[in-house]
Design an enzyme around this catalytic site. Structure first.
Site, PDB file in Angstrom:
ATOM      1  N   TRP A 160      20.800  -2.638  68.885  1.00  0.00           N
ATOM      2  CA  TRP A 160      19.515  -1.970  68.688  1.00  0.00           C
ATOM      3  C   TRP A 160      18.662  -1.930  69.946  1.00  0.00           C
ATOM      4  CZ3 TRP A 160      19.366   0.601  64.206  1.00  0.00           C
ATOM      5  CH2 TRP A 160      20.272   0.203  63.205  1.00  0.00           C
ATOM      6  N   LYS A 195      20.386   4.718  64.614  1.00  0.00           N
ATOM      7  CA  LYS A 195      19.109   5.411  64.472  1.00  0.00           C
ATOM      8  C   LYS A 195      18.785   6.144  65.776  1.00  0.00           C
ATOM      9  CE  LYS A 195      16.686   3.165  60.680  1.00  0.00           C
ATOM     10  NZ  LYS A 195      15.437   2.547  60.184  1.00  0.00           N
ATOM     11  N   ASP A 415      18.327  25.292  44.098  1.00  0.00           N
ATOM     12  CA  ASP A 415      17.152  24.826  43.380  1.00  0.00           C
ATOM     13  C   ASP A 415      15.877  25.448  43.960  1.00  0.00           C
ATOM     14  OD1 ASP A 415      15.785  22.839  41.520  1.00  0.00           O
ATOM     15  OD2 ASP A 415      14.902  22.294  43.452  1.00  0.00           O
ATOM     16  N   GLU A 470      18.118  29.422  40.897  1.00  0.00           N
ATOM     17  CA  GLU A 470      17.161  28.974  39.895  1.00  0.00           C
ATOM     18  C   GLU A 470      15.847  29.702  40.169  1.00  0.00           C
ATOM     19  OE1 GLU A 470      14.953  24.933  38.311  1.00  0.00           O
ATOM     20  OE2 GLU A 470      14.876  25.589  40.381  1.00  0.00           O
TER      21      GLU A 470
END
Length: 825
Positions: A160, A195, A415, A470
């Site tokens: 890290w 990350k 959606d 939708e």
């Protein structure tokens, strides 16, 4: 806001500076013109070949003529003023400026992508360039973060500490780094955490890589943030697909499912458990398509998967990417196509583990999202994409390509399309069907262009893809091909249908049900655009609402579902209407059918995900399969009827038939009669009255027999309809003169129609039956039926009988043949 009324605007598509490489105006509907433990299998039934449907079917409502699809392509910018949609629906020509403008925008954007990226298909392979990718020389990581001033890649691989892994930024805002292999192996190990660390305004922040393919959380820590995980298993651990994609069916029969809540235990189920335990159930019920919800990673489980945090990551609650591949491959092996519920209408507003974490106050041109109010959905509490941004288009189009290429999905259910189509997102807007509501300054042309690009892409890389929208607004040409001037979806969800049923069940007595209103709701759709009909989906099952079965039977489902005791009036009514509502929705409501997991057998109660308000309970976040598996419970009757409904379409293909004619909507007798494909359907919604010798109009003369009967014992009925009866037609009126016919139908036959029943009839091929050519049967399904029994006294006592003359024959006491094949159980 874009001015969409002028087709002559010279707005160029946003791109980098260089890339070297309802319903007065609604079209008339076609239709309203004047299925326990029993495995159902289809028997071959000889019947006449379908004849072509006449250009106009005569009946009580005018049916729009069958339209020959104009395949003329709007191939260049010169064609934008002559789109095929104008021949399909001449009323659209009033909005020619709008369509010319948006088609020009689409063609300009597509041309720019082809000029700068090679082609749209290459552009959509962004997942092979962005995120973390390993090649023979090393590991390359790329991230679009134009607002960042410095950037590093950190993770388990460097403890890290990103000091030795500084990234470089190009003039398009893309940061990159290449890390050489260590001793011939990737420097970033498979299944290790990573990350993206960047500095903005003097502050360093850590974010999950936007293109991460897996994200996990420490479940033992409450509220712990997700970690991005580099997923790149060695060849020996990669799942290899073994089965090809099934062919695209003429009509999708969709089983909507949520993997996490698919098990009986009060816990999150896995992809492999779903594949091994639930997929065989879906196949046994004769569905041909599975629609998976909540596949994309979402940190909040109770969002039902709609607040996506990591768009390329498989939801880790239910397993790994390889586990999901196993599920899809298992479905394909069973002949089931798999659709994914994809959410590109908005994104979670989570900062630490979501895409929103890349928004640090920069301009919208440098962000995934719009700024200010336009970038925030106030009802959903989520962020809204800027579909005009080049890298947003790359991200979303590549997202679709990734799921199709890497996981072999056969298509998507998009959606929140209504929210995408309009700047107002459909909030506090009622759509009446007036075309002016769809084509005005409220239309978000950027989003429309994105969906046109997406549909063109998906059908280019997989011509047999199924893509469902939708959309509650009913926007015209949403489901017409892009080259015609449409948005390109294959189907839209018929969202008004479940609303109608919920309204009736909650607010109307049975005597108040309107046959005309039911038929209108089911057929009120644009005849040139396909719909997926459904009586209830996951929306109707969420906490605060109830399933149809629970609305019908409520607390008596806890005490009255045992088949060892007579059914109460509430249970008898509930099971009967459960079957009728789902069957008429399927048969009359659209060009495909959808059912949510568990509703096929009348799953009681509602869905409630674990949350603080229910003390984090999973009790209502599971499926109680034991209810349908327990032989003495009545859930099996609704389940076996669901199997039979799907088997009926498998045999007769009525869902894909353009022939749909409603000939009778009798408000007094509460009867609806219609033809769909080769079948004649009779629905008697009256709570008490039996009609002996009820006259039914039909198209073709001949002999008709029962194909499916909801009142059969095997479906928990009372066995009042004879299945060994031949119904011979009589001619009606003058041939070729519809106004002299019976209900505008040239022939008729008479049937017995008990209360709260539905029966489908098919026409017998008498020539084949006489000559012995082929095999004929009065039923299309073969079942191991329940023991014969006599109708209960309570049922007989409450019935009223109307009769002109009993031409229907003796009462039936069986369905199909008593099978000795125990493997069908």
């Amino acid at each position: 806001m874009l001015c969409i009324t002028s087709p002559f605007s010279s707005l160029a598509p946003l791109q980098p500076t260089r890339r070297p490489h309802a319903l007065s105006d609604r079209a008339a509907p076609p239709g309203i013109a004047g299925g326990g433990n029993v495995r159902l299998s289809v028997l071959s039934v000889q019947r006449v070949a379908r004849r072509p449907v006449p250009a106009k079917a005569k009946s009580k409502f005018a049916t729009a003529a069958t339209v020959q699809e104009d395949k003329t392509m709007a191939a260049s910018k010169d064609d934008v003023d002559h789109l095929p949609i104008y021949k399909l629906d001449p009323k659209l020509e009033k909005f020619k400026d709008h369509f010319s403008y948006r088609m020009k925008r689409y063609l300009d954007q597509k041309c720019a992508i082809e000029k700068n990226e090679g082609c749209l298909e290459e552009f959509s392979k962004g997942y092979l360039k962005f995120g973390i990718n390993t090649n023979k020389d090393g590991t390359v990581y790329r991230e679009w973060a134009p607002a960042a001033q410095e950037a590093q890649l950190i993770g388990d691989f460097n403890d890290w500490n990103g000091a030795n892994h500084q990234m470089e930024k190009d003039k398009f805002g893309v940061w990159s780094i290449k890390i050489d292999h260590v001793k011939g192996k990737p420097a970033i190990p498979h299944n290790s955490r990573v990350k993206f660390r960047f500095r903005h305004g003097g502050v360093w922040v850590d974010r999950i890589p936007a293109w991460i393919r897996y994200a996990t959380v420490d479940a033992s820590k409450f509220g712990a943030p997700y970690d991005g995980v580099h997923w790149d298993p060695p060849a020996s651990e990669r799942y290899m697909f073994k089965h090809p994609r099934p062919l695209k069916p003429d009509a999708p029969r969709i089983y909507e499912a949520h993997v996490g809540m698919s098990g009986e235990k009060p816990a999150v189920s896995t992809y492999r458990e779903f594949a091994d335990n639930v997929l065989p159930r879906i196949r046994a019920n004769n569905y041909n398509t599975v629609q998976l919800m909540a596949v994309m990673e979402h940190s909040y489980y109770a969002s039902f998967g709609y607040h996506v945090t990591n768009f390329f990551a498989v939801s880790s609650r239910s397993g790994t990417p390889e586990d999901l591949k196993y599920l899809v491959d298992k479905a394909h092996s069973l002949g089931l196509r798999v659709l994914m519920d994809v959410v590109h209408s908005h994104a979670s507003n989570n900062v630490t583990d979501g895409l929103n974490g890349y928004d640090v106050g920069q301009s919208t041109q440098e962000s995934y999202f719009h700024t200010g109010d336009r970038g925030y959905h106030k009802l959903w509490d989520s962020r809204l994409f800027n579909y005009a941004n080049w890298e947003v288009l790359r991200f979303l189009l590549s997202n679709l390509r990734y799921w199709m290429d890497e996981f072999m999905f056969d298509g998507f259910r998009f959606d929140g399309v209504t929210s995408m189509l309009y700047h107002h997102h459909g909030i506090n807007v009622g759509f009446t069907g007036n075309y002016k509501e769809y084509f005005n300054l409220d239309t978000d042309v950027d989003a429309v262009v994105y969906m046109m690009l997406a549909n063109h892409l998906m059908h280019s890389i997989l011509p047999e893809a199924t893509v469902v929208a939708e959309d509650v607004s009913g926007m015209p040409v949403l489901c017409r091909p892009v080259d015609e001037g449409g948005v390109g979806f294959d189907y839209r969800l018929a969202m008004a249908i479940p609303d109608r049923w919920i309204d009736y069940l909650k607010n109307k007595e049975d005597s108040e049900w309107s046959m005309g209103e039911i038929a209108h709701t089911l057929t009120n759709r644009r005849y040139t655009e396909k719909c997926i009909a459904y009586a209830e989906s996951h929306d109707q099952s969420i906490v605060g609402d109830k399933t149809i079965a629970f609305l019908l039977m409520d607390k008596e489902m806890y005490t009255g579902m045992s088949d060892l005791q007579p059914a109460s009036p509430t249970i008898d009514r509930g099971i009967a209407l459960q079957k009728m509502i789902h069957f008429i929705t399927m048969a009359l409501g659209g060009d495909g059918y959808l059912n949510f997991m568990g509703n096929e057998f009348g799953h009681p109660e509602w869905i409630d995900f674990p949350r603080e308000g229910n003390n984090w309970s999973y009790d209502k976040c599971r499926r109680q399969w034991s209810l349908v598996d327990t032989d003495h419970l009545r859930y099996k009757y609704m389940n076996v009827f669901d199997q039979a409904m799907n088997a009926l379409d498998e045999e007769f293909s009525f869902l894909s038939s353009p022939k749909q004619i409603v000939s009778d909507m009798n408000e007094e007798k509460k009867v609806i009669v219609f033809e769909r494909g080769d079948l004649v359907f009779v629905f008697n919604f009256h709570p008490k009255k039996t009609y002996d010798g009820y006259k039914v109009g039909c198209d073709l003369p001949g002999k008709y027999r029962v194909a499916l009967d909801s009142d059969a014992f095997v479906f928990g009925g009372h066995g009042r309809v004879g299945h060994d009866v031949d119904h011979f037609t009589s001619p009606e009126g003058v041939p070729g003169v519809p106004e002299t016919n019976f209900n505008n139908r040239p022939n008729s036959f008479k049937v017995l129609s008990p209360p709260r029943t539905c029966v489908a009839y098919y026409r017998v091929d008498e020539e084949a039956e006489t000559t012995g050519a082929g095999k004929t049967s009065p039923e299309i399904i073969d079942v191991d039926a329940s023991p014969l029994k006599t109708p209960t006294a309570t049922t007989e006592a409450c019935e009223e009988r109307e009769s002109t003359k009993d031409v229907s024959g003796k009462k039936g006491r069986k369905l199909g043949r008593q099978s000795s094949d125990k493997s069908t159980k």
